[in-house]
Scaffold this motif. Structure first.
Motif, PDB file in Angstrom:
ATOM      1  N   VAL A 361     -10.173 -47.962 -21.441  1.00  0.00           N
ATOM      2  CA  VAL A 361     -10.364 -48.376 -20.057  1.00  0.00           C
ATOM      3  C   VAL A 361      -9.333 -47.679 -19.180  1.00  0.00           C
ATOM      4  CG1 VAL A 361     -10.467 -50.321 -18.451  1.00  0.00           C
ATOM      5  CG2 VAL A 361     -11.275 -50.599 -20.801  1.00  0.00           C
ATOM      6  N   ALA A 362      -9.807 -46.917 -18.200  1.00  0.00           N
ATOM      7  CA  ALA A 362      -8.926 -46.162 -17.323  1.00  0.00           C
ATOM      8  C   ALA A 362      -8.359 -47.049 -16.216  1.00  0.00           C
ATOM      9  CB  ALA A 362      -9.685 -44.978 -16.713  1.00  0.00           C
ATOM     10  N   GLU A 363      -7.419 -46.501 -15.476  1.00  0.00           N
ATOM     11  CA  GLU A 363      -6.762 -47.249 -14.405  1.00  0.00           C
ATOM     12  C   GLU A 363      -7.747 -47.694 -13.336  1.00  0.00           C
ATOM     13  OE1 GLU A 363      -2.786 -46.844 -11.547  1.00  0.00           O
ATOM     14  OE2 GLU A 363      -3.596 -45.085 -12.572  1.00  0.00           O
ATOM     15  N   ASP A 364      -8.798 -46.897 -13.095  1.00  0.00           N
ATOM     16  CA  ASP A 364      -9.782 -47.264 -12.075  1.00  0.00           C
ATOM     17  C   ASP A 364     -10.832 -48.245 -12.593  1.00  0.00           C
ATOM     18  OD1 ASP A 364     -11.333 -45.738 -13.738  1.00  0.00           O
ATOM     19  OD2 ASP A 364     -11.999 -44.312 -12.208  1.00  0.00           O
ATOM     20  N   GLY A 365     -10.695 -48.673 -13.842  1.00  0.00           N
ATOM     21  CA  GLY A 365     -11.623 -49.645 -14.404  1.00  0.00           C
ATOM     22  C   GLY A 365     -12.796 -49.049 -15.150  1.00  0.00           C
ATOM     23  N   SER A 366     -12.965 -47.732 -15.109  1.00  0.00           N
ATOM     24  CA  SER A 366     -14.060 -47.114 -15.856  1.00  0.00           C
ATOM     25  C   SER A 366     -13.754 -47.159 -17.351  1.00  0.00           C
ATOM     26  CB  SER A 366     -14.274 -45.663 -15.407  1.00  0.00           C
ATOM     27  OG  SER A 366     -13.113 -44.888 -15.635  1.00  0.00           O
ATOM     28  N   THR A 367     -14.806 -47.187 -18.155  1.00  0.00           N
ATOM     29  CA  THR A 367     -14.661 -47.307 -19.604  1.00  0.00           C
ATOM     30  C   THR A 367     -15.259 -46.089 -20.277  1.00  0.00           C
ATOM     31  OG1 THR A 367     -14.770 -49.724 -19.541  1.00  0.00           O
ATOM     32  CG2 THR A 367     -15.290 -48.664 -21.635  1.00  0.00           C
ATOM     33  N   THR A 368     -14.505 -45.511 -21.187  1.00  0.00           N
ATOM     34  CA  THR A 368     -14.979 -44.374 -21.969  1.00  0.00           C
ATOM     35  C   THR A 368     -15.095 -44.784 -23.432  1.00  0.00           C
ATOM     36  OG1 THR A 368     -13.923 -42.781 -20.477  1.00  0.00           O
ATOM     37  CG2 THR A 368     -14.555 -41.991 -22.651  1.00  0.00           C
ATOM     38  N   VAL A 369     -16.247 -44.543 -24.013  1.00  0.00           N
ATOM     39  CA  VAL A 369     -16.430 -44.746 -25.452  1.00  0.00           C
ATOM     40  C   VAL A 369     -16.196 -43.393 -26.102  1.00  0.00           C
ATOM     41  CG1 VAL A 369     -18.015 -45.451 -27.270  1.00  0.00           C
ATOM     42  CG2 VAL A 369     -18.082 -46.599 -25.036  1.00  0.00           C
ATOM     43  N   VAL A 370     -15.144 -43.294 -26.905  1.00  0.00           N
ATOM     44  CA  VAL A 370     -14.721 -41.997 -27.421  1.00  0.00           C
ATOM     45  C   VAL A 370     -14.485 -42.087 -28.922  1.00  0.00           C
ATOM     46  CG1 VAL A 370     -12.313 -42.531 -26.828  1.00  0.00           C
ATOM     47  CG2 VAL A 370     -12.995 -40.154 -27.168  1.00  0.00           C
ATOM     48  N   GLY A 371     -14.908 -41.041 -29.646  1.00  0.00           N
ATOM     49  CA  GLY A 371     -14.698 -40.990 -31.085  1.00  0.00           C
ATOM     50  C   GLY A 371     -13.257 -40.672 -31.424  1.00  0.00           C
ATOM     51  N   LEU A 372     -12.875 -40.881 -32.675  1.00  0.00           N
ATOM     52  CA  LEU A 372     -11.509 -40.578 -33.092  1.00  0.00           C
ATOM     53  C   LEU A 372     -11.194 -39.099 -32.974  1.00  0.00           C
ATOM     54  CD1 LEU A 372     -11.202 -42.881 -36.246  1.00  0.00           C
ATOM     55  CD2 LEU A 372     -10.786 -43.412 -33.842  1.00  0.00           C
ATOM     56  N   ASP A 373     -12.253 -38.280 -32.930  1.00  0.00           N
ATOM     57  CA  ASP A 373     -12.056 -36.836 -32.777  1.00  0.00           C
ATOM     58  C   ASP A 373     -11.962 -36.420 -31.320  1.00  0.00           C
ATOM     59  OD1 ASP A 373     -14.626 -37.377 -32.029  1.00  0.00           O
ATOM     60  OD2 ASP A 373     -15.576 -35.887 -33.322  1.00  0.00           O
ATOM     61  N   GLY A 374     -12.006 -37.385 -30.402  1.00  0.00           N
ATOM     62  CA  GLY A 374     -11.918 -37.076 -28.980  1.00  0.00           C
ATOM     63  C   GLY A 374     -13.254 -36.787 -28.329  1.00  0.00           C
ATOM     64  N   ALA A 375     -14.349 -36.862 -29.086  1.00  0.00           N
ATOM     65  CA  ALA A 375     -15.677 -36.622 -28.505  1.00  0.00           C
ATOM     66  C   ALA A 375     -16.119 -37.853 -27.715  1.00  0.00           C
ATOM     67  CB  ALA A 375     -16.688 -36.316 -29.608  1.00  0.00           C
ATOM     68  N   VAL A 376     -16.435 -37.622 -26.437  1.00  0.00           N
ATOM     69  CA  VAL A 376     -16.857 -38.724 -25.579  1.00  0.00           C
ATOM     70  C   VAL A 376     -18.317 -39.064 -25.857  1.00  0.00           C
ATOM     71  CG1 VAL A 376     -17.239 -39.442 -23.186  1.00  0.00           C
ATOM     72  CG2 VAL A 376     -15.179 -38.157 -23.782  1.00  0.00           C
ATOM     73  N   ARG A 377     -18.576 -40.305 -26.184  1.00  0.00           N
ATOM     74  CA  ARG A 377     -19.936 -40.759 -26.470  1.00  0.00           C
ATOM     75  C   ARG A 377     -20.638 -41.275 -25.217  1.00  0.00           C
ATOM     76  NH1 ARG A 377     -18.790 -38.448 -31.232  1.00  0.00           N
ATOM     77  NH2 ARG A 377     -17.676 -39.765 -32.710  1.00  0.00           N
ATOM     78  N   LEU A 378     -19.879 -41.962 -24.367  1.00  0.00           N
ATOM     79  CA  LEU A 378     -20.490 -42.628 -23.219  1.00  0.00           C
ATOM     80  C   LEU A 378     -19.393 -43.009 -22.233  1.00  0.00           C
ATOM     81  CD1 LEU A 378     -23.240 -43.805 -22.202  1.00  0.00           C
ATOM     82  CD2 LEU A 378     -22.593 -45.950 -23.306  1.00  0.00           C
ATOM     83  N   THR A 379     -19.692 -42.879 -20.951  1.00  0.00           N
ATOM     84  CA  THR A 379     -18.752 -43.302 -19.910  1.00  0.00           C
ATOM     85  C   THR A 379     -19.452 -44.294 -18.995  1.00  0.00           C
ATOM     86  OG1 THR A 379     -17.565 -41.199 -19.960  1.00  0.00           O
ATOM     87  CG2 THR A 379     -17.268 -42.565 -18.011  1.00  0.00           C
ATOM     88  N   LEU A 380     -18.797 -45.440 -18.776  1.00  0.00           N
ATOM     89  CA  LEU A 380     -19.340 -46.485 -17.919  1.00  0.00           C
ATOM     90  C   LEU A 380     -18.477 -46.607 -16.676  1.00  0.00           C
ATOM     91  CD1 LEU A 380     -19.927 -49.290 -20.592  1.00  0.00           C
ATOM     92  CD2 LEU A 380     -21.510 -47.486 -19.891  1.00  0.00           C
ATOM     93  N   PRO A 381     -19.078 -46.809 -15.510  1.00  0.00           N
ATOM     94  CA  PRO A 381     -18.299 -46.987 -14.282  1.00  0.00           C
ATOM     95  C   PRO A 381     -17.582 -48.325 -14.307  1.00  0.00           C
ATOM     96  CG  PRO A 381     -20.611 -47.434 -13.864  1.00  0.00           C
ATOM     97  CD  PRO A 381     -20.530 -46.938 -15.279  1.00  0.00           C
ATOM     98  N   PRO A 382     -16.671 -48.560 -13.349  1.00  0.00           N
ATOM     99  CA  PRO A 382     -16.026 -49.877 -13.279  1.00  0.00           C
ATOM    100  C   PRO A 382     -17.074 -50.980 -13.209  1.00  0.00           C
ATOM    101  CG  PRO A 382     -14.946 -48.337 -11.786  1.00  0.00           C
ATOM    102  CD  PRO A 382     -16.186 -47.650 -12.294  1.00  0.00           C
TER     103      PRO A 382
END
Length: 470
Positions: A361-382
């Motif tokens: 969860v970033a400072e702006d409230g957005s959420t990133t679903v990320v693999g252990l390898d750093g691959a982003v699976r999905l990004t959700l807005p705040p």
């Protein structure tokens, strides 16, 4: 009960705004409670719609009427909602809403008649023409407000019910300003499959923290027959796969709990307070790993690291702790291995897991679903208005992240949030019916979403597969 009110169908070229809408009481004097309820209806209606107003400038309460059914009563070219002098005060709110819904129907160009097939059922006790019946049914359901329960969303064949379709039309037209996942969202393409009850030992109590999904099964820690035990369940059928005695319950205060994990590791934290001690300095915390062979091994984590593990997330390399830019700490050496920004390519707080992936969860409230390898699976807005969504264990279905902690009065609410912030809710009336639950958690098994429900007894638990609606 049919509420006696009137609403003029014609209005001038400019509908009055809500600021111009006032409540007037009849000649017999003031009625503060009735006035308050009418004004509350107007205020609520205004907050739920994007209309600036409807073709009504006055709600008049206690005005004698000369006709029984909805006479057109012009007032300088504008409309009035007229409530009978005999109306009980506790019906003023609903009657005002009913009239505003009629006015909104007109202001929006006749929503009810545009969806006549949804509102044409005869109204018992009233002799109305088809057009009036459609308008009355529309106003009746609209007056219930955007958060009303219209019954099951789907029928037994998993098709949308008449009530659901009526609700959808009203939410998409009159109450289009409402942003609430329990009312305006679409249905999840999922239903509860057949439940499997966890086969808990007799007398099991004092669960330590939440139940933890791992690659080995569902890990539960609690007290059974005077012993702290770690239990591993197979989620598909609730079978108990493994039981490990951690220690006997003694005079000292001891608490064991499982740690949130991406699945590969099973880590427990033990908190120890000597009998009779009130000094926080006497408290000791340690981290332990449950191995492939079922043996428990003490890790070298410091008390500080062990303490943070209870709020962090364990993955193969260590445990994610801290805020703003979470740090990965080795559970044996306590060495800091790096931050989320450097190891994952995403800056933020590692708040939990979505299956085998991290939830950052970033400072702006957005959420990133990320693999252990750093691959982003999905990004959700705040998630505006979703402060209550604090699940640290969630699941994924396609491009949705599933949250299942929202339980109101024992009624389960499973919510999916997509990449545009759009919310979906689990349909009711289709598939398996969950009994009243105290808590719930969505998780994944081999990429398939499942739901764990702890029932109101708190000791009975069931696992439901989440299956696609046929």
């Amino acid at each position: 009960m049919f509420v006696l009110l009137t609403l003029v169908l014609g209005c001038d070229t400019r509908c009055p705004t809500f600021d111009e809408l006032e409540v007037r009481i009849g000649e017999d004097g003031d009625a503060p409670l009735a006035r308050d309820r009418a004004e509350r209806a107007i205020s609520n209606f205004r907050s739920w719609t994007t209309l600036d107003g409807v073709c009504v400038d006055t709600v008049r309460i206690g005005i004698a009427q000369t006709e029984w059914e909805h006479p057109a009563w012009l007032n300088d070219g504008r409309d009035e909602i007229l409530l009978s002098p005999s109306i009980p005060e506790d019906q003023v709110y609903g009657a005002t809403m009913h009239g505003l819904c009629h006015a909104a129907d007109e202001a929006l160009g006749g929503v009810s008649e545009a969806h006549a097939e949804l509102f044409e059922a005869p109204i018992p006790g009233l002799l109305l023409g088809r057009r009036e019946t459609i308008q009355e049914n529309f106003a009746k359901y609209c007056a219930m407000g955007p958060f009303a329960d219209h019954g099951a969303d789907l029928d037994e064949s998993c098709e949308p019910t008449l009530g659901f379709n009526q609700k959808r039309v009203i939410l998409e037209t009159v109450f289009d300003a409402v942003d609430d996942p329990h009312s305006v969202s679409t249905l999840l393409p999922l239903a509860l499959g057949e439940a499997a009850a966890l086969s808990r030992p007799e007398g099991l109590k004092d669960f330590g923290g939440t139940i933890v999904p791992t690659d080995h099964g569902l890990l539960l820690v609690g007290v059974s027959d005077g012993r702290w035990v770690a239990l591993t369940y197979r989620p598909h059928d609730g079978a108990l796969l493994h039981e490990l005695t951690l220690e006997a319950v003694g005079e000292d205060t001891v608490w064991w709990e499982g740690v949130t994990t991406t699945g590969e590791r099973r880590v427990l934290v033990r908190t120890f307070i000597p009998f009779g001690s009130t000094d926080p300095e006497d408290q000791a915390m340690s981290a332990w790993e449950l191995g492939e062979d079922g043996a428990l091994t003490l890790l070298g984590a410091s008390e500080h690291t062990a303490s943070h593990a209870t709020t962090g997330v364990v993955e193969p390399r260590g445990v994610w702790v801290g805020s703003e830019d979470s740090v990965l700490v080795d559970l044996q050496t306590n060495e800091e291995l790096g931050a989320a920004s450097s190891l994952l390519g995403v800056r933020g707080v590692v708040k939990g897991v979505v299956g085998a992936d991290l939830r950052v969860v970033a400072e702006d409230g957005s959420t990133t679903v990320v693999g252990l390898d750093g691959a982003v699976r999905l990004t959700l807005p705040p998630l505006e208005g979703w402060a209550e969504v604090t699940d640290r264990v969630t699941a994924r279905s396609g491009q949705l992240v599933l949250h299942a902690q929202s339980v109101d009065g024992g009624v389960l609410s499973l919510v999916g949030v997509g990449p545009q912030g759009d919310a979906s809710v689990l349909a009711s009336g289709c598939g398996e019916r969950a009994p009243a639950v105290a808590t719930a958690m969505a998780f994944e098994v081999d990429g398939a979403p499942m739901l764990l429900a702890r029932h109101l007894s708190w000791t009975e638990m069931s696992v439901y597969p989440l299956v696609e609606i046929p």
